[in-house]
Write a protein that holds these residues in place. Structure first.
Motif, mmCIF file in Angstrom:
data_model
loop_
_atom_site.group_PDB
_atom_site.id
_atom_site.type_symbol
_atom_site.label_atom_id
_atom_site.label_comp_id
_atom_site.label_asym_id
_atom_site.label_seq_id
_atom_site.Cartn_x
_atom_site.Cartn_y
_atom_site.Cartn_z
ATOM 1 N N ASP A 120 0.838 -1.195 0.000
ATOM 2 C CA ASP A 120 0.000 0.000 0.000
ATOM 3 C C ASP A 120 0.872 1.244 0.000
ATOM 4 O O ASP A 120 1.737 1.410 0.858
ATOM 5 N N GLY A 121 0.638 2.129 -0.956
ATOM 6 C CA GLY A 121 1.401 3.365 -1.039
ATOM 7 C C GLY A 121 0.595 4.608 -0.749
ATOM 8 O O GLY A 121 1.078 5.722 -0.951
ATOM 9 N N GLY A 122 -0.652 4.448 -0.286
ATOM 10 C CA GLY A 122 -1.466 5.608 0.052
ATOM 11 C C GLY A 122 -2.779 5.625 -0.705
ATOM 12 O O GLY A 122 -2.966 4.903 -1.689
ATOM 13 N N ALA A 123 -3.718 6.449 -0.249
ATOM 14 C CA ALA A 123 -5.035 6.538 -0.872
ATOM 15 C C ALA A 123 -5.610 7.926 -0.636
ATOM 16 O O ALA A 123 -5.330 8.568 0.370
ATOM 17 N N VAL A 124 -6.429 8.371 -1.584
ATOM 18 C CA VAL A 124 -7.159 9.629 -1.451
ATOM 19 C C VAL A 124 -8.576 9.425 -1.973
ATOM 20 O O VAL A 124 -8.866 8.451 -2.667
ATOM 21 N N CYS A 125 -9.441 10.374 -1.613
ATOM 22 C CA CYS A 125 -10.829 10.318 -2.083
ATOM 23 C C CYS A 125 -11.190 11.703 -2.630
ATOM 24 O O CYS A 125 -11.871 12.491 -1.964
ATOM 25 N N PRO A 126 -10.720 12.040 -3.836
ATOM 26 C CA PRO A 126 -10.918 13.399 -4.351
ATOM 27 C C PRO A 126 -12.371 13.663 -4.745
ATOM 28 O O PRO A 126 -13.091 12.771 -5.189
ATOM 29 N N GLN A 127 -12.774 14.894 -4.583
ATOM 30 C CA GLN A 127 -14.054 15.305 -5.116
ATOM 31 C C GLN A 127 -13.943 15.375 -6.639
ATOM 32 O O GLN A 127 -12.913 15.804 -7.162
ATOM 33 N N PRO A 128 -14.956 14.934 -7.355
ATOM 34 C CA PRO A 128 -14.881 14.940 -8.828
ATOM 35 C C PRO A 128 -14.544 16.318 -9.366
ATOM 36 O O PRO A 128 -15.105 17.328 -8.943
ATOM 37 N N GLY A 129 -13.577 16.334 -10.286
ATOM 38 C CA GLY A 129 -13.179 17.579 -10.904
ATOM 39 C C GLY A 129 -12.194 18.400 -10.105
ATOM 40 O O GLY A 129 -11.776 19.468 -10.561
ATOM 41 N N GLU A 133 -4.265 15.766 -2.973
ATOM 42 C CA GLU A 133 -2.858 15.429 -2.803
ATOM 43 C C GLU A 133 -2.732 14.045 -2.171
ATOM 44 O O GLU A 133 -3.305 13.781 -1.109
ATOM 45 N N ILE A 134 -1.989 13.157 -2.823
ATOM 46 C CA ILE A 134 -1.733 11.829 -2.269
ATOM 47 C C ILE A 134 -0.551 11.932 -1.316
ATOM 48 O O ILE A 134 0.451 12.594 -1.620
ATOM 49 N N LYS A 135 -0.665 11.314 -0.154
ATOM 50 C CA LYS A 135 0.395 11.362 0.863
ATOM 51 C C LYS A 135 0.459 9.998 1.524
ATOM 52 O O LYS A 135 -0.205 9.757 2.524
ATOM 53 N N GLY A 136 1.236 9.128 0.964
ATOM 54 C CA GLY A 136 1.344 7.788 1.510
ATOM 55 C C GLY A 136 2.774 7.446 1.868
ATOM 56 O O GLY A 136 3.687 8.267 1.753
ATOM 57 N N ASN A 373 -3.453 7.071 4.309
ATOM 58 C CA ASN A 373 -3.836 5.934 3.463
ATOM 59 C C ASN A 373 -5.278 5.488 3.662
ATOM 60 O O ASN A 373 -5.656 4.409 3.206
ATOM 61 N N ASP A 374 -6.086 6.305 4.348
ATOM 62 C CA ASP A 374 -7.472 5.935 4.628
ATOM 63 C C ASP A 374 -8.383 7.064 4.155
ATOM 64 O O ASP A 374 -8.499 8.098 4.816
ATOM 65 N N PRO A 375 -9.060 6.893 3.008
ATOM 66 C CA PRO A 375 -9.929 7.970 2.500
ATOM 67 C C PRO A 375 -11.081 8.310 3.430
ATOM 68 O O PRO A 375 -11.669 9.389 3.316
ATOM 69 N N ASN A 376 -11.430 7.407 4.343
ATOM 70 C CA ASN A 376 -12.511 7.692 5.290
ATOM 71 C C ASN A 376 -12.055 8.558 6.458
ATOM 72 O O ASN A 376 -12.889 9.027 7.241
ATOM 73 N N ALA A 377 -10.748 8.734 6.616
ATOM 74 C CA ALA A 377 -10.233 9.380 7.823
ATOM 75 C C ALA A 377 -9.182 10.431 7.485
ATOM 76 O O ALA A 377 -8.099 10.447 8.063
#
Length: 554
Positions: A120-129, A133-136, A373-377
Motif C-alpha cells: 500500500d502506497g497511500g489513498a485519497v478520495c478526491p471530489q470529482p473535478g 494530494e496523495i500522501k502515503g 492511506n485511509d480515504p474515510n479518515a
C-alpha cells in the motif's frame, strides 16, 4: 524548510511513461488550466507541472495506470514517501442510497516481483473535478527483483487523473535537524534566576517533570506485573484504561453494572500519582457494541433511554476523576448510534457529558487520520465532523489521534497536524503503537512519531497503547520484552525523555543572575553561597518573553 532533497526522489513522472493497466484502459495526455492547479505543494517547494494523464475505459477496480520503477531504485529498510495529485473526471459521481457521493477512493500500490507482493502506497478520495494530494508511505523488507507503481481503485467506468506522482526516500537526519530547531521554539523558554549581591555563587537547576505528558494504557492484568509497573511509574505520566471503562465492559448484560474493575485501576492511578483519560463513553463502530444494545437498536425510545442512562451512570459516578473523555469513539469509521437515533445524537452526547462533568475535556478520537492511506479518515473529514458537532452545541475540548502507526513518514504526520491545528483545539496522540517486527526499525519509527508530535505546537500529549510484549494489542510494537528487559524501541523512548529534560548548572554572573533555556515543566533550583543553600521551586510555562525569577522571593 527542507527535510527531503531532490536527490532522494527515486521515481518521478509528470505524464509521459505511464502504461494502461487493464485490457480496455486508454491513456491520454492533458494540460490543466493554470487557474485550476492545486495551490498546495507536494513535499517542500515542489509545484504542480499542470501535465497529467487520464485513464479512461476502465473495466475493473484494479484497472488504471502503471509504470515500472527503475531496477535497484528501491532499497529494503528505507521508508519512502508517495506524493502527487490525483483526481477523477467531473460528472462521474455515483449515487448511493439516494445520496450523492463526494468521490471515489483512489489507491497507489507498489507491486513487487511481478505482483507477487502488493504494498500500500497511500489513498485519497478526491471530489470529482478537483485535485487531491496523495500522501502515503511504504517500506520493503527485501530487495525487489522488480517493482511497479499502480494507480487504481474507483469503480469501472470512472476516469482517473494523475499528475506529478513521485516516490521519495525520506531523509531522517535532515528532518530531525529541522524538528530539533522547531522543538526549541515550541517546547522551551529562556529563564533568568536573580539573586543580587552573590556573584559567583554556584547554581544547580533540575527539571522534575516535563510539561508534555507521555502515558500508556493499563489494564487489570498488567498492574499486577512488577516489570510493567516499574517501567510505567518511572517513565510515564498518564494512564488510560484499555477496556475497563468501555460500555461493553461496564454493562455487558443489561442492568448488570461492573465498575469494580475501573475502580481498581483508578486506585492504582491514585497510588502512583498518574492522571487517567476516560476511554470511552460510547463506541460508534457496530462491531464494538454489545449485543443487548444491538437487540434494542430498532426501538428508538429504548435505545435513547439506554444512552441517557449510560451517560448519567458513568459521569455521575466519576465526575472530576477523568480529565479527558473520548465521547463517541471512531465516528469517522462507525455510525451505530447516529444511524438509529439521528445525527444529532452525537452532539447530544457531548452536551450531556459537559453538564455532568464540566471540568472534563471532551474529545473526538479516531484512527488513520495521520497516516494518509485511509480515504474515510482524512484530516479534512475529521475537521468537518468536529465542525458539525460544534454546530450542534457540542463542547469539543480536544482531538484524539489514535496513532496505530506503520511506516511513519514525518512530513505526512506533520501535514495532518497542521491541518487539525486550524480548529484551535488541543491534539493528543491517544493510542500510540508503532508496529514493526525489526526492533531497530521499530525504534527509528517510534522516534519519528514522537519527534513530530513533540515539535508540533498543537500536540499536548502522547499516550502509548501499551508497551510490554504479551500485553499489547499489536505484539510487534513492544518497548519492553516479556521478561522485563527494555528493547531498542524502549531505550529510544527513554533517550528521548532524557533529551527533553533540562539540567543546568553554573554560577551567578556579575549581576547576580543565572540564565538558561529550559523545557516547559516544573523545576527546582539550588543556589549555594557562603551563607548556605537556597532552594526555589518554579514552573516554566509557554511564553515568548524570558521568565524572570527572584530567588529571594521564596
Amino acid at each position: 524548510m527542507a527535510s527531503t532533497h531532490q536527490d532522494n526522489v527515486v521515481f518521478e513522472v509528470n505524464a509521459i511513461g505511464w502504461a494502461p493497466s487493464g485490457t480496455g484502459t486508454a491513456l491520454s495526455l492533458h494540460h490543466e488550466d493554470p487557474a485550476r492547479l492545486p495551490t498546495a505543494a507536494v513535499g517542500h517547494g515542489h509545484r504542480p507541472s499542470g501535465r497529467y494523464v487520464v485513464a479512461a475505459g476502465r473495466a475493473d477496480e484494479e484497472d488504471g495506470l502503471c509504470q515500472v520503477i527503475t531496477p535497484g531504485a528501491l532499497k529494503p529498510r528505507v521508508t519512502y514517501r508517495v506524493a502527487g495529485w490525483i483526481s477523477v473526471a467531473s460528472g462521474e459521481v455515483a449515487e448511493e442510497d439516494g445520496k450523492q457521493q463526494r468521490g471515489h477512493p483512489i489507491r497507489v500500490s507498489i507491486r513487487v516481483d511481478d505482483g507477487s507482493c502488493v504494498v500500500d502506497g497511500g489513498a485519497v478520495c478526491p471530489q470529482p473535478g478537483r485535485w487531491a494530494e496523495i500522501k502515503g508511505a511504504f517500506r520493503l523488507r527485501e530487495n525487489p527483483r522488480s517493482a511497479a507503481v499502480h494507480v487504481h481503485g474507483p469503480p469501472a467506468g470512472v476516469d482517473v487523473k494523475v499528475m506529478d506522482l513521485r516516490i521519495i526516500a525520506t531523509d531522517r537526519k535532515a528532518r530531525f535537524r529541522h524538528l530539533k530547531d522547531k522543538t526549541d521554539k515550541v517546547r522551551k523558554r529562556d529563564v533568568v534566576l536573580k539573586l543580587g549581591g552573590a556573584p559567583g555563587a554556584s547554581v544547580r537547576v533540575v527539571q522534575l517533570d516535563n510539561g508534555f505528558p507521555l502515558g500508556s494504557c493499563i489494564n487489570g492484568e498488567v498492574i499486577q506485573n512488577p516489570a510493567f509497573v516499574d517501567f510505567f511509574t518511572n517513565h510515564l505520566d498518564w494512564a488510560v484504561f484499555e477496556n475497563e471503562l468501555k460500555w461493553y465492559w461496564t454493562e455487558a448484560q443489561r442492568g448488570q453494572l461492573n465498575y469494580a474493575d475501573a475502580d481498581r485501576l483508578l486506585d492504582f492511578c491514585d497510588r502512583t500519582g498518574k492522571p487517567a483519560r476516560g476511554h470511552c463513553i460510547f463506541w460508534a463502530v457496530d462491531g464494538d457494541v454489545q449485543q443487548w444494545i444491538k437487540d434494542i437498536g430498532g426501538d428508538r425510545d429504548q435505545l435513547m433511554a439506554a444512552v441517557q442512562q449510560r451517560i448519567r451512570g458513568l459521569l455521575g459516578r466519576y465526575a472530576g476523576r477523568f480529565p479527558h473523555y473520548d465521547v463517541n469513539n471512531e465516528m469517522l469509521h462507525g455510525r451505530f448510534f447516529r444511524d438509529r437515533l439521528g445525527d444529532d445524537v452525537a452532539a447530544l452526547m457531548f452536551r450531556e457529558a459537559a453538564q455532568l462533568d464540566p471540568g472534563a475535556a471532551l474529545f473526538v478520537n479516531d484512527y488513520n487520520v495521520e497516516c494518509g492511506n485511509d480515504p474515510n479518515a482524512t484530516p479534512d473529514k475529521y475537521i468537518d465532523l468536529i465542525r458539525g458537532l460544534q454546530r450542534g452545541g457540542a463542547q469539543v475540548g480536544g482531538i484524539g489521534l489514535q496513532g496505530h502507526v506503520t511506516n511513519p513518514v514525518g512530513v505526512v504526520i506533520c501535514d495532518a497536524l497542521d491541518k487539525l491545528s486550524a480548529t484551535d483545539l488541543p491534539v493528543w496522540i491517544t493510542e500510540l503503537d508503532v508496529g514493526e517486527p525489526d526492533e531497530a526499525l521499530r525504534a527509528d519509527d517510534l522516534e519519528v512519531v514522537l519527534r513530530e508530535a513533540y515539535a508540533h505546537p498543537a500536540v499536548q500529549g502522547v499516550v502509548l497503547w501499551g508497551f510490554m510484549q504479551g500485553h499489547m494489542w499489536r505484539q510487534d510494537a513492544a518497548l519492553v520484552n516479556a521478561d522485563g528487559t527494555v528493547n531498542d524501541a524502549g531505550q529510544r523512548f527513554i533517550e528521548l525523555r532524557r533529551e527533553w529534560t533540562s539540567d543546568a548548572r553554573g554560577r551567578l554572573d556579575g549581576d547576580g543572575q543565572f540564565k538558561f533555556r529550559g523545557f516547559h515543566g516544573t523545576y527546582v533550583a539550588q543556589v549555594t553561597t557562603a551563607a548556605g543553600k537556597m532552594l526555589k521551586a518554579f514552573t516554566v510555562d509557554k511564553g515568548d518573553a524570558p521568565l524572570v525569577l527572584d530567588m529571594m522571593d521564596i
